[in-house]
Write an enzyme that holds these catalytic residues in place. Structure first.
Site, PDB file in Angstrom:
ATOM      1  N   ARG A  63      -8.430 -28.167  17.027  1.00  0.00           N
ATOM      2  CA  ARG A  63      -8.937 -28.995  18.131  1.00  0.00           C
ATOM      3  C   ARG A  63     -10.038 -29.945  17.672  1.00  0.00           C
ATOM      4  NH1 ARG A  63     -12.730 -26.930  21.417  1.00  0.00           N
ATOM      5  NH2 ARG A  63     -12.059 -24.765  21.373  1.00  0.00           N
ATOM      6  N   LYS A 215       0.920 -47.087  26.750  1.00  0.00           N
ATOM      7  CA  LYS A 215       1.515 -48.402  26.993  1.00  0.00           C
ATOM      8  C   LYS A 215       1.883 -49.053  25.655  1.00  0.00           C
ATOM      9  CE  LYS A 215       0.848 -47.287  31.200  1.00  0.00           C
ATOM     10  NZ  LYS A 215      -0.326 -47.559  32.003  1.00  0.00           N
TER      11      LYS A 215
HETATM   12  C1  LIG Z   1      -1.112 -46.522  32.685  1.00  0.00           C
HETATM   13  C2  LIG Z   1      -2.528 -46.903  32.791  1.00  0.00           C
HETATM   14  C3  LIG Z   1      -3.529 -45.953  32.695  1.00  0.00           C
HETATM   15  C4  LIG Z   1      -3.236 -44.480  32.559  1.00  0.00           C
HETATM   16  O1  LIG Z   1      -2.536 -44.152  31.422  1.00  0.00           O
HETATM   17  P1  LIG Z   1      -1.674 -42.791  31.378  1.00  0.00           P
HETATM   18  O2  LIG Z   1      -1.408 -42.603  29.952  1.00  0.00           O
HETATM   19  O3  LIG Z   1      -0.463 -43.044  32.221  1.00  0.00           O
HETATM   20  O4  LIG Z   1      -2.536 -41.710  31.969  1.00  0.00           O
HETATM   21  C5  LIG Z   1      -4.838 -46.377  32.747  1.00  0.00           C
HETATM   22  N1  LIG Z   1      -5.145 -47.685  32.909  1.00  0.00           N
HETATM   23  C6  LIG Z   1      -4.200 -48.627  33.011  1.00  0.00           C
HETATM   24  C7  LIG Z   1      -4.600 -50.049  33.171  1.00  0.00           C
HETATM   25  C8  LIG Z   1      -2.865 -48.270  32.968  1.00  0.00           C
HETATM   26  O5  LIG Z   1      -1.933 -49.206  33.097  1.00  0.00           O
END
Ligand SMILES: *Cc1c(COP(=O)(O)O)cnc(C)c1O
Length: 401
Positions: A63, A215
């Site tokens: 961890r 993303k």
């Molecule tokens: C998708 C997203 C998040 C969260 O990300 P996850 O990995 O889905 O928890 C945070 N901020 C923005 C702008 C996003 O588009």
């Protein structure tokens, strides 16, 4: 590998694009293989009881870091540039947001939050931070230097997200940062849209820069991960919070993120170019009222975007001229290359209907017609436009009330 910030850092002279291909790997530590291997690890053994008691080892516990996490952190630090003193890895983008907020806030503190923020961030502030005596005030994302008027004696942090991931307002982050810092408050940013390649947040006055690696960094719709990058003044506090809460990321997910980073600049260039081509094509359609895309000259945030950003991505939104929802749904349902789904940043195109009315408290959402968010992927532009034409044919077939 050497770290950014070292005076004789061999990577410091390279551009971020090149650094992303070099950082976080040392082939001759691994039999010459190009990539750093994936360490599946919890227990770490010591040769003797004395070594154990003195914790004489480079690593301590799964961890607390492995060669896999170190490789990803090194590469992310190189992506951010010299202002970055360290990176924390989290199991999702939302976990990165909540960990960053928890790292800097305590009972009695006040937080200024942009009204355009990603909705789950808002829910975290309203439902959880409130339980710990931390108050949140939402502000107009276009406030700029006037944020000074909202700073209270106990305002500890100002949170920005630019552009908003549904509504695409560009914030004047240098002005907001200057006002916050003059007051002794920290600036936190959700920089998922541009990534540090398009907006070097830490160089622009941001103290903690957050990304949903889910993303564009992952880039293939197959991994959940988040990261927070920090200035030297705040990195220890960030790392301690993440460690104390026991947050860590699985090794395969870290590997996927590192693999994604290697091609990030090439993918983003295509997302940006194709996204702009599709946005321009949509802007010229008679069914469309406006396109919300800060890299378009017609966008109200374009001047600020041009001043502060060096790149865009494939995510933007369109306001249709007023029509019944059924027409917009017919448009979306007829698309074959654009999937209907949330999240974004993968290689594939997406389109979703959305409405910000219920997630605004400081500003009013009145775009003038139904809204659709598009993510333009890596498909051929001509194929995407043919798909959209199919959508508009189905749209035209719906009765207009
Ligand atoms: C998708 C997203 C998040 C969260 O990300 P996850 O990995 O889905 O928890 C945070 N901020 C923005 C702008 C996003 O588009």
């Amino acid at each position: 590998m050497k770290r950014a910030g070292d005076n004789d850092d061999p990577l410091a002279k390279l551009t971020p694009r090149t650094r992303l291909t070099v950082a976080g790997r040392d082939p001759f530590d691994h039999h010459g293989y190009v990539n750093t291997p994936v360490y599946h690890a919890s227990t770490l053994l010591y040769p003797t009881a004395e070594d154990f008691l003195a914790r004489r080892s480079r690593y301590k516990y799964g961890r607390r870091g492995t060669p896999t996490s170190e490789a990803l952190e090194d590469a992310l630090r190189q992506l951010e540039g010299e202002s970055c003193a360290g990176v924390a890895l989290l199991p999702s983008g939302l976990a990165a947001v909540s960990a960053a907020l928890l790292a800097v806030l305590q009972a009695g503190d006040h937080l200024l939050m942009t009204d355009s923020v990603y909705e789950p961030t808002r829910v975290f502030c309203d439902k959880y931070l409130s339980r710990y005596g931390i108050t949140t005030t939402y502000y107009d994302p276009l406030i700029g230097a006037d944020i000074a008027g909202l700073l209270q004696p106990n305002t500890r942090a100002v949170f920005v997200e630019s552009p908003g991931s549904l509504s695409f307002e560009i914030q004047d982050i240098p002005a907001i940062s200057a006002a916050a810092h003059a007051h002794g408050a920290l600036v936190l940013m959700d920089n998922t849209w541009a990534t540090p390649l398009g907006f070097p947040a830490l160089d622009r006055g941001v103290d903690l820069s957050i990304q949903a690696g889910t993303k564009y960094i992952g880039g293939h719709s197959d991994v959940m991960i988040g990261m927070v990058s920090a200035h030297a003044g705040i990195v220890r506090q960030l790392k301690e919070a993440v460690f104390t809460m026991g947050l860590c990321v699985g090794p395969d997910d870290m590997y996927l993120a590192l693999r994604g980073l290697r091609t990030l600049s090439a993918r983003l260039a295509v997302h940006e170019e194709s996204g702009l081509a599709v946005a321009r094509w949509l802007a010229a359609r008679p069914e469309v009222l406006t396109v919300m895309h800060p890299a378009l000259e017609s966008d109200s945030g374009h001047a600020l975007w041009k001043r502060d950003f060096s790149g865009a991505c494939g995510l933007f939104a369109v306001v249709f001229k007023p029509v019944p929802d059924a027409a917009v749904h017919a448009f979306l349902n007829a698309l074959t290359l654009f999937g209907i789904g949330a999240s974004w940043g993968g290689y594939e195109s997406l389109a979703i209907p959305f409405d910000c009315t219920k997630i605004r408290t400081a500003t009013r959402w009145a775009p003038g017609g139904p809204t659709v968010r598009f993510h333009v992927g890596l498909e051929d532009i001509g194929d995407l436009i043919a798909d959209l034409e199919r959508g508009f044919a189905a749209f035209a077939a719906e009765p207009k009330a």
